[in-house]
Scaffold this motif. Structure first.
Motif, PDB file in Angstrom:
ATOM      1  N   ARG A  36     -37.363 -53.623 -45.225  1.00  0.00           N
ATOM      2  CA  ARG A  36     -37.123 -54.921 -44.595  1.00  0.00           C
ATOM      3  C   ARG A  36     -38.236 -55.920 -44.917  1.00  0.00           C
ATOM      4  O   ARG A  36     -38.127 -57.103 -44.619  1.00  0.00           O
ATOM      5  N   GLY A  37     -39.327 -55.437 -45.526  1.00  0.00           N
ATOM      6  CA  GLY A  37     -40.454 -56.300 -45.844  1.00  0.00           C
ATOM      7  C   GLY A  37     -40.151 -57.230 -47.006  1.00  0.00           C
ATOM      8  O   GLY A  37     -39.198 -57.036 -47.765  1.00  0.00           O
ATOM      9  N   PRO A  38     -40.991 -58.248 -47.192  1.00  0.00           N
ATOM     10  CA  PRO A  38     -40.739 -59.240 -48.246  1.00  0.00           C
ATOM     11  C   PRO A  38     -41.003 -58.687 -49.641  1.00  0.00           C
ATOM     12  O   PRO A  38     -41.869 -57.835 -49.833  1.00  0.00           O
ATOM     13  N   SER A  39     -40.253 -59.187 -50.582  1.00  0.00           N
ATOM     14  CA  SER A  39     -40.475 -58.871 -51.991  1.00  0.00           C
ATOM     15  C   SER A  39     -41.208 -60.037 -52.634  1.00  0.00           C
ATOM     16  O   SER A  39     -41.586 -61.006 -51.973  1.00  0.00           O
ATOM     17  N   TRP A  44     -35.860 -62.920 -50.460  1.00  0.00           N
ATOM     18  CA  TRP A  44     -35.334 -61.565 -50.648  1.00  0.00           C
ATOM     19  C   TRP A  44     -36.309 -60.541 -50.079  1.00  0.00           C
ATOM     20  O   TRP A  44     -37.519 -60.612 -50.330  1.00  0.00           O
ATOM     21  N   THR A  45     -35.765 -59.570 -49.355  1.00  0.00           N
ATOM     22  CA  THR A  45     -36.545 -58.410 -48.936  1.00  0.00           C
ATOM     23  C   THR A  45     -36.612 -57.396 -50.082  1.00  0.00           C
ATOM     24  O   THR A  45     -35.948 -57.554 -51.116  1.00  0.00           O
ATOM     25  N   ARG A  46     -37.398 -56.344 -49.861  1.00  0.00           N
ATOM     26  CA  ARG A  46     -37.389 -55.245 -50.834  1.00  0.00           C
ATOM     27  C   ARG A  46     -35.988 -54.683 -50.986  1.00  0.00           C
ATOM     28  O   ARG A  46     -35.578 -54.280 -52.078  1.00  0.00           O
ATOM     29  N   HIS A  48     -33.152 -56.246 -50.782  1.00  0.00           N
ATOM     30  CA  HIS A  48     -32.363 -57.101 -51.678  1.00  0.00           C
ATOM     31  C   HIS A  48     -32.668 -56.764 -53.140  1.00  0.00           C
ATOM     32  O   HIS A  48     -31.746 -56.650 -53.966  1.00  0.00           O
TER      33      HIS A  48
END
Length: 242
Positions: A36-39, A44-46, A48
């Motif tokens: 759920r963390g950011p990419s 987009w999250t990880r 995504h």
């Protein structure tokens, strides 16, 4: 295809398999909170990014399967809207389900690309109206760049040097036509000029991986040194991806 081109395609296939194995090894450590963390990609999250890797692995694998039958097919049923919807739907999964899906897609990719013989690389595909070799190169780029985007332990600093050299060629259209640009690696004997050789140029210096990251619109590990004759300047603006 000449023997040299076939050998180059075989080397790319080996590099792709190495990249897939690296990604497989990183997946078990994922947690529900982590996905759920950011990419690296805005919005987009990880999850995504990993869902996108899953989708593009399957899309380019089926380019290979159909090409070997002598048939052409679009990479995604329903085009880009369907691709975007699949990414959003896949991104809601937890770490275990997402990891399983990505591993299954990588298995599908390995099976599809391992079936391509030395004489098959020039078979046409619908993806960018290219051939099997260009589709394999596209999968290599997608795999390595988005694995770095996912922030799960593999970054641009880990990109193979062969991939970096490929990116510096493939992304040449990002350099504006009126911008004489020289990229100079600080960790190997390498320099690449874009644009008019006779005009005063902007010189960007850094490690090979950092130069490739910058040209790919990713964040270099270390700041790049950018100069016009006689002064330091910010890195120039580049065009969109080709």
């Amino acid at each position: 295809m000449t023997e040299t081109h076939a050998q180059q395609a075989e080397a790319i296939r080996a590099a792709v398999e190495t990249g897939q194995e690296r990604l497989r090894a990183l997946l078990p450590a994922l947690t529900d909170d982590a996905v759920r963390g950011p990419s690296e990609l805005p919005g987009w999250t990880r999850a995504h990014v990993l869902s996108h890797i899953e989708g593009v692995a399957r899309a380019l694998a089926r380019q290979a399967r159909y090409a070997l039958r002598g048939e052409l097919i679009e990479p995604y049923d329903g085009g880009r809207p369907a691709r975007a919807a699949a990414i959003e739907a896949g991104a809601v999964r937890g770490a275990a389900a997402l990891g399983d899906a990505v591993r299954a897609a990588l298995d599908e990719a390995s099976a599809a690309w391992s079936a391509v013989g030395p004489a098959d690389w020039t078979r046409p595909v619908r993806h960018r109206n290219g051939d099997l070799r260009s589709a394999l190169l596209a999968w290599w780029r997608e795999l390595e760049i988005h694995a770095a985007d996912a922030r799960i332990g593999h970054g641009p600093r880990d990109w193979p040097r062969e991939l970096c050299h490929h990116l510096l060629d493939h992304l040449a259209p990002r350099v504006p036509e009126g911008l004489p640009l020289v990229l100079t690696a600080t960790d190997e004997t390498f320099s690449r000029r874009y644009g008019d050789a006779g005009a005063p140029s902007v010189t960007v210096s850094g490690t090979l991986t950092d130069l490739a990251a910058w040209l790919a619109r990713r964040t270099p590990q270390q700041p790049l040194d950018c100069r016009r004759p006689g002064r330091t300047v910010p890195p120039p603006e580049l065009l969109d991806w080709p």
